[in-house]
Design a protein around this motif. Structure first.
Motif, PDB file in Angstrom:
ATOM      1  N   PHE A 133      39.549   3.722  33.649  1.00 24.24           N
ATOM      2  CA  PHE A 133      39.461   2.538  32.812  1.00 24.24           C
ATOM      3  C   PHE A 133      38.844   1.401  33.613  1.00 24.24           C
ATOM      4  O   PHE A 133      39.281   1.096  34.715  1.00 24.24           O
ATOM      5  CB  PHE A 133      40.834   2.127  32.277  1.00 24.24           C
ATOM      6  CG  PHE A 133      41.447   3.153  31.365  1.00 24.24           C
ATOM      7  CD1 PHE A 133      40.688   3.781  30.400  1.00 24.24           C
ATOM      8  CD2 PHE A 133      42.780   3.472  31.474  1.00 24.24           C
ATOM      9  CE1 PHE A 133      41.252   4.722  29.547  1.00 24.24           C
ATOM     10  CE2 PHE A 133      43.356   4.402  30.631  1.00 24.24           C
ATOM     11  CZ  PHE A 133      42.584   5.035  29.660  1.00 24.24           C
ATOM     12  N   HIS A 134      37.847   0.761  33.030  1.00 21.78           N
ATOM     13  CA  HIS A 134      37.102  -0.271  33.722  1.00 21.78           C
ATOM     14  C   HIS A 134      37.312  -1.611  33.019  1.00 21.78           C
ATOM     15  O   HIS A 134      37.060  -1.735  31.830  1.00 21.78           O
ATOM     16  CB  HIS A 134      35.617   0.086  33.718  1.00 21.78           C
ATOM     17  CG  HIS A 134      34.827  -0.726  34.682  1.00 21.78           C
ATOM     18  ND1 HIS A 134      34.022  -0.172  35.628  1.00 21.78           N
ATOM     19  CD2 HIS A 134      34.729  -2.062  34.859  1.00 21.78           C
ATOM     20  CE1 HIS A 134      33.458  -1.126  36.336  1.00 21.78           C
ATOM     21  NE2 HIS A 134      33.872  -2.288  35.886  1.00 21.78           N
ATOM     22  N   VAL A 135      37.761  -2.592  33.778  1.00 21.77           N
ATOM     23  CA  VAL A 135      38.039  -3.923  33.239  1.00 21.77           C
ATOM     24  C   VAL A 135      37.038  -4.916  33.808  1.00 21.77           C
ATOM     25  O   VAL A 135      36.795  -4.946  35.014  1.00 21.77           O
ATOM     26  CB  VAL A 135      39.483  -4.363  33.570  1.00 21.77           C
ATOM     27  CG1 VAL A 135      39.755  -5.762  33.049  1.00 21.77           C
ATOM     28  CG2 VAL A 135      40.495  -3.380  32.982  1.00 21.77           C
ATOM     29  N   LEU A 136      36.465  -5.732  32.937  1.00 25.36           N
ATOM     30  CA  LEU A 136      35.596  -6.830  33.347  1.00 25.36           C
ATOM     31  C   LEU A 136      36.441  -8.096  33.334  1.00 25.36           C
ATOM     32  O   LEU A 136      36.940  -8.501  32.279  1.00 25.36           O
ATOM     33  CB  LEU A 136      34.412  -6.958  32.384  1.00 25.36           C
ATOM     34  CG  LEU A 136      33.469  -8.138  32.607  1.00 25.36           C
ATOM     35  CD1 LEU A 136      32.823  -8.088  33.989  1.00 25.36           C
ATOM     36  CD2 LEU A 136      32.400  -8.175  31.526  1.00 25.36           C
ATOM     37  N   SER A 160      47.149  -1.828  39.550  1.00 26.34           N
ATOM     38  CA  SER A 160      47.499  -1.077  38.332  1.00 26.34           C
ATOM     39  C   SER A 160      46.529   0.079  38.083  1.00 26.34           C
ATOM     40  O   SER A 160      46.501   0.639  36.988  1.00 26.34           O
ATOM     41  CB  SER A 160      47.502  -2.013  37.129  1.00 26.34           C
ATOM     42  OG  SER A 160      48.460  -3.024  37.299  1.00 26.34           O
ATOM     43  N   SER A 161      45.708   0.417  39.075  1.00 28.31           N
ATOM     44  CA  SER A 161      44.791   1.565  39.045  1.00 28.31           C
ATOM     45  C   SER A 161      43.624   1.420  38.078  1.00 28.31           C
ATOM     46  O   SER A 161      43.130   2.410  37.547  1.00 28.31           O
ATOM     47  CB  SER A 161      45.559   2.860  38.732  1.00 28.31           C
ATOM     48  OG  SER A 161      46.557   3.071  39.686  1.00 28.31           O
ATOM     49  N   PHE A 162      43.176   0.204  37.847  1.00 21.74           N
ATOM     50  CA  PHE A 162      41.987  -0.005  37.034  1.00 21.74           C
ATOM     51  C   PHE A 162      40.782  -0.217  37.950  1.00 21.74           C
ATOM     52  O   PHE A 162      40.916  -0.753  39.047  1.00 21.74           O
ATOM     53  CB  PHE A 162      42.132  -1.265  36.156  1.00 21.74           C
ATOM     54  CG  PHE A 162      43.179  -1.152  35.083  1.00 21.74           C
ATOM     55  CD1 PHE A 162      42.978  -0.344  33.979  1.00 21.74           C
ATOM     56  CD2 PHE A 162      44.353  -1.874  35.160  1.00 21.74           C
ATOM     57  CE1 PHE A 162      43.938  -0.256  32.979  1.00 21.74           C
ATOM     58  CE2 PHE A 162      45.319  -1.794  34.177  1.00 21.74           C
ATOM     59  CZ  PHE A 162      45.103  -0.978  33.079  1.00 21.74           C
ATOM     60  N   GLN A 163      39.606   0.177  37.475  1.00 17.82           N
ATOM     61  CA  GLN A 163      38.365  -0.213  38.137  1.00 17.82           C
ATOM     62  C   GLN A 163      38.076  -1.632  37.659  1.00 17.82           C
ATOM     63  O   GLN A 163      38.313  -1.954  36.498  1.00 17.82           O
ATOM     64  CB  GLN A 163      37.218   0.710  37.750  1.00 17.82           C
ATOM     65  CG  GLN A 163      37.363   2.120  38.264  1.00 17.82           C
ATOM     66  CD  GLN A 163      36.224   3.002  37.793  1.00 17.82           C
ATOM     67  OE1 GLN A 163      35.504   2.672  36.858  1.00 17.82           O
ATOM     68  NE2 GLN A 163      36.079   4.148  38.425  1.00 17.82           N
TER      69      GLN A 163
END
Length: 193
Positions: free
Chosen positions: A9-12, A31-34
């Motif tokens: 999961f990629h968050v901007l 939280s293991s997000f990109q």
């Protein structure tokens, strides 16, 4: 296994404050997000492949081709383009409207919060953002991801008519539909067919 699934999961993250951007980046990575961070709404639109005056992504944007964003988290108060303006641009785009957007602010202004939620924001966080807030992002990302998967399934399951020797058959998907699955009980385990 759960960490691997979440890592995709990629968050901007969009915030004009370097300190807030670093905090959000650290919380998201914990939280293991990109994470990709930018300092303005216009730069966020560039990453998404949308310029300030467009409503559909540009096919020539190299950033958009490399990054699939699953969620945008943006500060409300930023110079130039506010978080609300960014929200409206994303929700007004035919190809980006399904990306969940979360708005955050250090000011607890009910009219601002309602405006953002009514404008399509999934959540409104009050700063300082905390690790517990990051856990609230997952359902929105999963909801956005399931919409993408549903669209792909609909595209893949278009009925194809195969003509062979005068008989017509409908081609079916490889996976069984939920109505066609059966439970099988074996010694001490449960298997879904």
């Amino acid at each position: 296994m759960a960490v691997d699934a979440e890592a995709q999961f990629h968050v901007l993250a969009v915030d004009d404050s370097l300190m807030d951007r670093k905090l959000i980046e650290r919380l998201l990575k914990t939280s293991s997000f990109q994470v990709t961070t930018v300092d303005s709404g216009s730069k966020a639109l560039e990453v998404l492949g949308l310029s300030e005056d467009q409503t559909s992504p540009s096919a020539v944007s190299p950033e958009h081709n490399e990054i699939e964003v699953n969620l945008v988290i943006t500060d409300y108060c930023m110079p130039g383009m506010t978080g609300y303006d960014l929200l409206k641009k994303i929700k007004g785009s035919s190809s980006l409207k399904d990306i969940p957007v979360v708005v955050m602010s250090s000011e607890n202004v009910p009219s601002r919060i309602n405006r953002c939620l009514e404008g399509g924001a999934e959540e409104f966080f009050l700063k300082p953002v905390q690790l517990s807030d990051m856990k609230r992002l997952r359902p929105h990302i999963l909801k956005g991801r399931s919409k993408d998967q549903q669209l792909q399934r609909e595209e893949n399951s278009n009925t194809i008519i195969i003509s062979s020797g005068g008989s017509k058959r409908k081609a079916m998907d490889e996976e069984p539909s939920p109505e066609r699955t059966r439970l099988r009980f074996s010694t001490g385990s449960l298997t879904i067919l």
